[in-house]
Scaffold this active site. Structure first.
Site, PDB file in Angstrom:
ATOM      1  N   GLU A   1       0.848  -1.207   0.000  1.00 51.71           N
ATOM      2  CA  GLU A   1       0.000   0.000   0.000  1.00 51.71           C
ATOM      3  C   GLU A   1       0.878   1.251   0.000  1.00 51.71           C
ATOM      4  OE1 GLU A   1      -3.114  -0.344   2.990  1.00 51.71           O
ATOM      5  OE2 GLU A   1      -3.908  -2.152   2.045  1.00 51.71           O
TER       6      GLU A   1
ATOM      7  N   GLU B   1      -4.793  -8.983   0.052  1.00 52.72           N
ATOM      8  CA  GLU B   1      -5.503  -8.661   1.297  1.00 52.72           C
ATOM      9  C   GLU B   1      -6.985  -8.599   0.972  1.00 52.72           C
ATOM     10  OE1 GLU B   1      -4.158  -5.466   3.851  1.00 52.72           O
ATOM     11  OE2 GLU B   1      -2.052  -5.930   3.394  1.00 52.72           O
TER      12      GLU B   1
HETATM   13  O1  AHR Z   1      -4.627  -6.139   7.295  1.00 49.94           O
HETATM   14  C1  AHR Z   1      -4.537  -4.977   8.056  1.00 49.94           C
HETATM   15  C2  AHR Z   1      -3.935  -3.806   7.281  1.00 49.94           C
HETATM   16  O2  AHR Z   1      -4.796  -3.441   6.243  1.00 49.94           O
HETATM   17  C3  AHR Z   1      -2.634  -4.061   6.585  1.00 49.94           C
HETATM   18  O3  AHR Z   1      -1.541  -3.911   7.434  1.00 49.94           O
HETATM   19  C4  AHR Z   1      -2.625  -3.022   5.517  1.00 49.94           C
HETATM   20  O4  AHR Z   1      -1.885  -3.398   4.393  1.00 49.94           O
HETATM   21  C5  AHR Z   1      -4.088  -2.809   5.204  1.00 49.94           C
HETATM   22  O5  AHR Z   1      -4.420  -1.480   5.156  1.00 49.94           O
END
Ligand code: AHR
Length: 543
Positions: A209, A348
């Protein structure tokens, strides 16, 4: 599949949950039970893409009790462990055949400095985990412990390197430390720290990110940096190393560039445009996409327990918004890469709910209900429908964080409804996806309109035909009649996951409230009619 400790076949069928399987279709008329008829067509001889097992990947971040407590208890703990890694968790994960584990973050990866996590444990520096709650990080779980963990569960490494606050040199040396063979100083240091053989690294995330917690960079700034990491961070493992710097390896490490997140969507176009003009000095093989499932109140505000149908329907609606989000970004990738060379890594995904009562809100510990199981099944189905492009995905996260597989409390461990979806979907790993024509029906709650049934079909590596069907409707049975070209089943056997309410959860007091139940459905003249209970996920094998 279901032997030993993790056997979850129930001996007693809960009649309310499974009544749908017990009656033939013509009994529904006048039975007082509201069932809708759904037609499903599969061509068993059609050739579809392989469902890459890596879409069933997990994510372990140094966050809350994911690593410390969830995986790592230390070698001196009274909790049974092997070299500090808890044995109950290892056994549960082996059972679902975890293909890869992404580590050490997330946002934490962008603050992680690997040298603090090697060498004698009592000599490692204590640091502060700024990303997640300013708690002390002992660095007891570092590189050697991570590789020991994935070796114990039989999985592959997905390392996320630090682009935001690290350097190209730091990442290059980490890869040399891990993968280098022979007698370089770093390989000798690894040996001195207890591991003579190099480890493989299957996936390398170049930043996390980078538009937000990874450095708040514009796409242009990120791309300039990403090219340097892609060029210099080399895998030196004898089976993965490129023969020289102008030729790629036959079994390359897959490098994944940062891609889109909601509100930061320009990365897809810009990174793919850069990739299109890459030369043999740098390359990437994957693009990451992150998106979480949320309800009407937004991140961390929607309850994980004691909610009603309105919240259920809103979450399922938001799950389908994920499909639209993915499609939009695949369309951009297709423009630059019509041959699907660059994979889309949904590294994610999952629900983001209100933290459990009396927990640190930055530990992101939430409950996991039947609703999460339905959300997980729909996500996996959409990844399978896009198997050509989506060849890696990681649910967030493995233990005690967000949509977890496992919850722990000291020596206690429970398996969540989401765990059971991953358990039921094991036959789809590396199976061949088959095109499915499904009249999806309709489930309506107030002004939310959703399909009633979502499903996939696949031929497993050993030639069996599998179906996964989710009945989204909270109240009505779905009677799915199958029409399979090229195959006349006599029987379908498998499991169904459902519960009395969409908000039913497993707790330490009642860990088996939501568990798969075995089902057998006989066919008549090669036709099967599967009565899917309301709010359920069913996986069956045709015989
Ligand atoms: O999964 C929790 C967080 O969510 C991670 O650290 C980040 O990459 C995302 O914003």
């Amino acid at each position: 599949m279901r032997r030993g400790r993790f056997t979850r076949i129930r001996k007693i069928l809960p009649i309310t949950a499974l009544i749908g399987f017990l009656l033939p279709i013509d009994c529904w008329a006048g039975s007082g039970i509201d069932a809708s008829e759904i037609k499903l067509h599969i061509d068993s001889q059609a050739s579809g893409p392989t469902i890459n097992s890596n879409i069933f990947g997990q994510f372990v971040e140094h966050l809350g009790a994911n690593v410390y407590g969830g995986i790592w208890v230390g070698p001196d703990s009274p909790i049974p462990n092997v070299r500090g890694i808890r044995s109950d968790v290892v056994a549960a994960l082996k059972h679902i055949k975890v293909p890869n584990v992404r580590w050490p973050g997330g946002c934490y990866a962008e603050e992680y400095h690997w040298r603090k996590g090697i060498g004698a444990t009592d000599q490692r520096p204590e640091t502060i985990n700024i990303a997640w709650g300013n708690v002390v990080e002992t660095n007891a779980f570092g590189t050697h412990e991570f590789f020991d963990f994935i070796d114990q569960i039989g999985s592959e490494a997905f390392l996320n390197i630090n682009v935001g606050s690290g350097t190209v040199q730091e990442a290059t040396e980490w890869l040399e430390y891990i993968t280098g063979s022979g007698s370089t100083t770093l390989a000798r240091e690894r040996k001195a720290n207890g591991h003579a053989e190099p480890w493989k690294v299957q996936f390398l995330g170049i930043g996390n990110e980078s538009w937000a917690c990874g450095g708040a960079m514009s796409a242009e700034t990120y791309i300039a940096l990403m090219k340097r990491y892609a060029m210099f961070v080399r895998n030196l493992h004898p089976e993965q190393m490129a023969p020289n710097r102008f030729v790629s390896s036959k079994s390359p490490m897959i490098r994944i560039a940062v891609g889109p997140g909601e509100g930061f969507e320009d990365y897809t176009e810009e990174v793919m445009k850069a990739w299109k003009t890459h030369d043999n000095r740098w390359n990437i093989e994957g693009l990451s996409l992150h998106r979480y499932t949320m309800g009407p109140r937004g991140a961390m505000r929607d309850p994980g327990t004691d909610f009603g149908e309105a919240d259920y329907a809103a979450f399922i609606e938001n799950t389908y918004a994920m499909e639209a989000f993915i499609d939009k970004h695949i369309a951009i990738m297709d423009k630059y890469d019509p041959q699907n060379e660059v994979l889309l890594a949904v590294d994610e995904w999952g629900t983001w709910l209100q933290p459990m009562a009396d927990t640190n809100m930055l530990f992101l510990k939430q409950q996991n209900s039947l609703r999460d199981a339905v959300v997980a099944a729909i996500h996996l189905n959409m990844f399978v429908r896009k198997a050509n492009r989506i060849r890696l995905a990681n649910i967030a996260q493995l233990a005690n964080v967000l949509q977890a597989m496992i919850l722990t409390e000291d020596e206690k461990m429970l398996l969540t409804p989401t765990y059971h979806i991953f358990e039921m979907y094991v036959p789809f790993q590396n199976a061949q996806a088959l095109p499915v024509t499904l009249e999806q029906g309709q489930y309506q709650f107030e002004n939310i309109m959703l399909p009633q049934v979502d499903g996939i079909a696949a031929k497993s590596k050993d030639g069996h035909l599998y179906l996964a069907l989710t009945n989204i409707d909270a109240h009505r049975v779905a009677a799915v009649s199958t029409n399979i070209d090229g195959f006349k089943p006599s029987l379908a056997t498998g499991h169904v996951l459902t519960a009395p309410g969409v908000d039913t959860v497993n707790t330490f007091e009642n860990p088996d409230a939501v568990v798969p139940v075995a089902v057998t459905v006989p066919a008549e003249s090669g036709k099967l009619i599967l009565h899917l209970p309301p709010r359920s996920v069913t996986v069956v094998r045709m015989q």
